[in-house]
Design an enzyme around this catalytic site. Structure first.
Site, PDB file in Angstrom:
ATOM      1  N   SER A 201       0.824  -1.193   0.000  1.00 55.59           N
ATOM      2  CA  SER A 201       0.000   0.000   0.000  1.00 55.59           C
ATOM      3  C   SER A 201       0.866   1.254   0.000  1.00 55.59           C
ATOM      4  O   SER A 201       1.648   1.461  -0.919  1.00 55.59           O
ATOM      5  CB  SER A 201      -0.975  -0.059   1.172  1.00 55.59           C
ATOM      6  OG  SER A 201      -2.121   0.704   0.893  1.00 55.59           O
ATOM      7  N   ASP A 307      -9.329  -5.253  -5.170  1.00 54.96           N
ATOM      8  CA  ASP A 307      -8.892  -4.230  -4.223  1.00 54.96           C
ATOM      9  C   ASP A 307      -9.707  -2.958  -4.449  1.00 54.96           C
ATOM     10  O   ASP A 307      -9.577  -2.294  -5.479  1.00 54.96           O
ATOM     11  CB  ASP A 307      -7.396  -3.954  -4.412  1.00 54.96           C
ATOM     12  CG  ASP A 307      -6.796  -3.116  -3.294  1.00 54.96           C
ATOM     13  OD1 ASP A 307      -7.565  -2.423  -2.597  1.00 54.96           O
ATOM     14  OD2 ASP A 307      -5.567  -3.165  -3.119  1.00 54.96           O
ATOM     15  N   HIS A 338      -7.614  -5.869  -0.554  1.00 56.26           N
ATOM     16  CA  HIS A 338      -6.366  -5.198  -0.148  1.00 56.26           C
ATOM     17  C   HIS A 338      -5.621  -6.098   0.849  1.00 56.26           C
ATOM     18  O   HIS A 338      -5.600  -5.830   2.061  1.00 56.26           O
ATOM     19  CB  HIS A 338      -6.728  -3.849   0.481  1.00 56.26           C
ATOM     20  CG  HIS A 338      -5.623  -2.855   0.522  1.00 56.26           C
ATOM     21  ND1 HIS A 338      -5.024  -2.349  -0.608  1.00 56.26           N
ATOM     22  CD2 HIS A 338      -4.994  -2.246   1.564  1.00 56.26           C
ATOM     23  CE1 HIS A 338      -4.106  -1.475  -0.269  1.00 56.26           C
ATOM     24  NE2 HIS A 338      -4.051  -1.400   1.052  1.00 56.26           N
TER      25      HIS A 338
END
Length: 652
Positions: A201, A307, A338
């Protein structure tokens, strides 16, 4: 080098001179392999006796405006034995804003320190596993977070320089200090400077951004669920994806020092990122795709195809740009949201990552460069591979909607059709509502489907949907969704685990100490049965039809706009149908417009460019002789997407 040649493999191994250097490094790092060229680093060094130290690296910036250069905190865990022998080791680095505020990984681990300020627990398994194998692990606190000076600027110059300066220090080009405020300097004499960046991320985003500077010494990056353009994290062609901007995110991770000093940076984030969705210089600075030509590092990219936090347009446009510039690359695509690959394919991930770093940072000829470029999850825990990605026979194929017997229930094929379809934006409805009622006339969407396919049909890459629509109001948002209509068992990406369930048992990956265990909670796939699967999505503000700055619409006037749909790789099986849905606000995935428009689609000027393996011929073969569509019924899918997170890195 022609693109066709460059894309043949994700790697072309370095020539003989590099191989000779690699062999010499191997002799230094892995004594057990002295009698032959090594293929794998092994845990020959003590983790318990590893050197743990902290350095503060001068970034050359003064983000907090205190009249002094900012220093970023660098926590290091490295094997003691090579240093004592005068041998140098490569570095694995994770630069993160989350080491103190929020934690990393499925168990939200934070850095902990001893009385001397040296790191005791380094989050995740990287140090436990790789330090005994002859690597140093470096955890960098981004400027404005944890023990670093400066301000968080959410993907901008300060964020990227936080990590780039550390790579420069590792290669003798920047100054480091033994304390945050002192004058005693520290040199990285223990490393050869060869660095690999990894992170999920926001952390992986920093890896993308640093690679886009072309910094020397960065040999590879492993971005997981990472952003490639911060505009595309917050907006989709003017349509807002979140109810806040980067100023909120900066405040979320700021250290107390940064909160006190960084009001001017916060103001710049507010002023530079207007909620209109207009492109501004702030977004240009945070667009790494435009600098893909500078990337010298190889890229091992991982992303969940469902995601809805860092949406998959981010990996698709980055991957395509890297391919255009011949960057060496590899990719894993899962069915998850995610989620880190450590939590959806643990054993294979650790093995592959180990071989990747051995190849890229130690120079071992272990064959990872000769393996398929792509691993793709077709069903929970069932993976397939592609020699290159997308496959060479993939071709963008234009599919066109046509009117059907009922309003809003039409056809999808190769031939251009005439006619119109009309729908009214309903902000309480989402893609799951539209897909569930695909065969029924509803006021909130226009749906178009093929008949049941007679052959499998594979989509691989990024799609684009061009819509010509006439609104009744001065503002209007659009959504376009591709759907696989048919029964399947998939990962429950809309559940709280985004495709995984966390168990109570643990598995161990590397060595442990009393303060830093290598054992992590096991996981398993969270499965659910469905009647349809959303394959890809895209959104836009119709006011952005002509440029990246939105304008008010003239009611009754037709506008044409192209929506960029998320990259994916999906097989629509024989017997299933492929659907295109065009609608307004996708609840919880984009914010609604100021008005509640009714939109009329001109079907003759509406189409989808879909990357089909085999192109138009494959589509024609798969739809030839298709049986009539089944009787209308309400289809069951995953629950409606929950309100999207505003933090790239939260959850798993």
């Amino acid at each position: 080098m022609p693109k066709s040649v460059r894309r043949t493999r994700f790697m072309t191994w370095r020539p003989l001179a590099t191989a000779a250097v690699a062999a010499l490094m191997a002799a230094f790092l892995v004594p057990a392999a002295a009698h032959g060229a090594p293929r794998e680093s092994t845990p020959v060094y003590s983790y318990a006796n590893a050197i743990r130290e902290s350095v503060w690296v001068d970034t050359g910036l003064d983000g907090d405006g205190d009249g002094k250069h900012d220093r970023v905190a660098v926590d290091i865990v490295r094997p003691a034995e090579p240093a004592r022998q005068g041998h140098k080791v490569p570095v694995i680095m994770d630069a993160s804003p989350y080491y103190s505020c929020c934690g990393r990984g499925n168990e939200s681990q934070k850095k902990t320190y001893d009385a001397n300020g040296h790191v005791v627990q380094m989050p995740l398994f990287y140090d436990n596993y790789f330090v005994p194998r002859g690597y140093a692990f470096v955890g960098v606190d981004l400027a404005g977070t944890n023990r670093s000076d400066g301000c968080v600027d959410v993907g901008g110059r300060s964020d990227i320089q936080s990590a780039k300066a550390v790579i420069d220090w590792l290669n003798g080009r920047a100054r480091g200090y033994t304390t945050r405020t002192g004058t005693a300097t520290a040199r990285a004499t223990w490393t050869n400077g060869r660095t690999g960046m990894i992170g999920k991320s926001w952390d992986g985003t920093i890896a993308n951004g640093v690679a886009a500077t072309g910094v020397r010494g960065l040999k590879t990056i492993v971005p997981i669920s990472a952003i490639s353009s911060w505009y595309d994290y917050y907006f989709a062609k003017g349509a807002p994806l979140y109810d806040s901007g980067p100023d909120w995110l900066s405040g979320y991770v700021d250290s107390p020092d940064a909160t006190a000093k960084c009001a001017s940076v916060q103001r710049k984030l507010v002023d530079g990122a207007p909620r209109t969705g207009d492109w501004t210089p702030l977004w240009t600075e945070r667009d790494y795709v435009k600098d893909a030509a500078k990337v010298k590092a190889s890229v091992f990219l991982v992303h969940g195809m469902q995601d809805l936090n860092v949406r998959t347009k981010n990996f698709g446009q980055w991957w395509d740009a890297l391919a255009r510039h011949g960057v060496e690359r590899k990719i894993w695509l899962s069915q998850t949201g995610h989620v880190d690959p450590f939590d959806f394919r643990r054993a294979a991930w650790v093995d592959t990552l180990h071989r990747w770093f051995d190849h890229e940072l130690l120079g071992y000829d272990n064959g990872v460069d000769r393996e398929p470029m792509a691993d793709i999850e077709r069903h929970p825990d069932q993976w397939t591979t592609s020699a290159v990605w997308p496959p060479r026979t993939t071709s963008a194929t234009t599919l066109r909607p046509g009117a059907g017997a009922q309003p809003g229930v039409g056809t999808l094929g190769l031939a251009r059709r005439s006619g119109t379809e009309t729908f009214t934006d309903d902000p309480t409805r989402s893609e799951t509502d539209w897909a569930a009622h695909i065969d029924q006339a509803t006021a909130d969407k226009a749906g178009f489907t093929t008949g049941p396919l007679t052959h499998d049909l594979r989509l691989s890459g990024s799609s684009r949907v061009t819509v010509t629509a006439t609104p009744t109001t001065a503002t209007a948002h659009l959504s376009a969704v591709l759907v696989d209509l048919g029964p399947d068992t998939i990962r429950d990406y809309a559940g709280s685990g985004e495709g995984i369930d966390t168990l109570t048992g643990r598995t161990c990956w590397g060595a442990s100490t009393a303060g830093d265990s290598s054992c992590y909670k096991a996981t398993e796939a969270a499965r659910t049965g469905v009647d349809y699967t959303v394959v890809s999505r895209g959104w836009a503000d119709l006011g952005n039809y002509a440029s990246d700055k939105g304008v008010a619409l003239t009611p009754g006037k037709a506008y044409t706009i192209t929506l960029d749909l998320a990259a994916t790789d999906h097989v629509v099986p024989k017997g299933h149908r492929l659907a295109l849905i065009v609608a307004g606000t996708d609840k919880d995935l984009i914010d609604p417009p100021a008005d509640t428009p009714t939109l009329t689609l001109d079907l003759s000027r509406t189409s989808a460019r879909v990357p089909l393996v085999g192109g138009a011929d494959a589509f024609e073969r798969a739809t030839k002789g298709a049986a009539p569509a089944p009787a209308a019924s309400v289809l069951d899918g995953v629950r409606a997407p929950r309100t999207a997170l505003r933090v790239p890195g939260e959850a798993h």
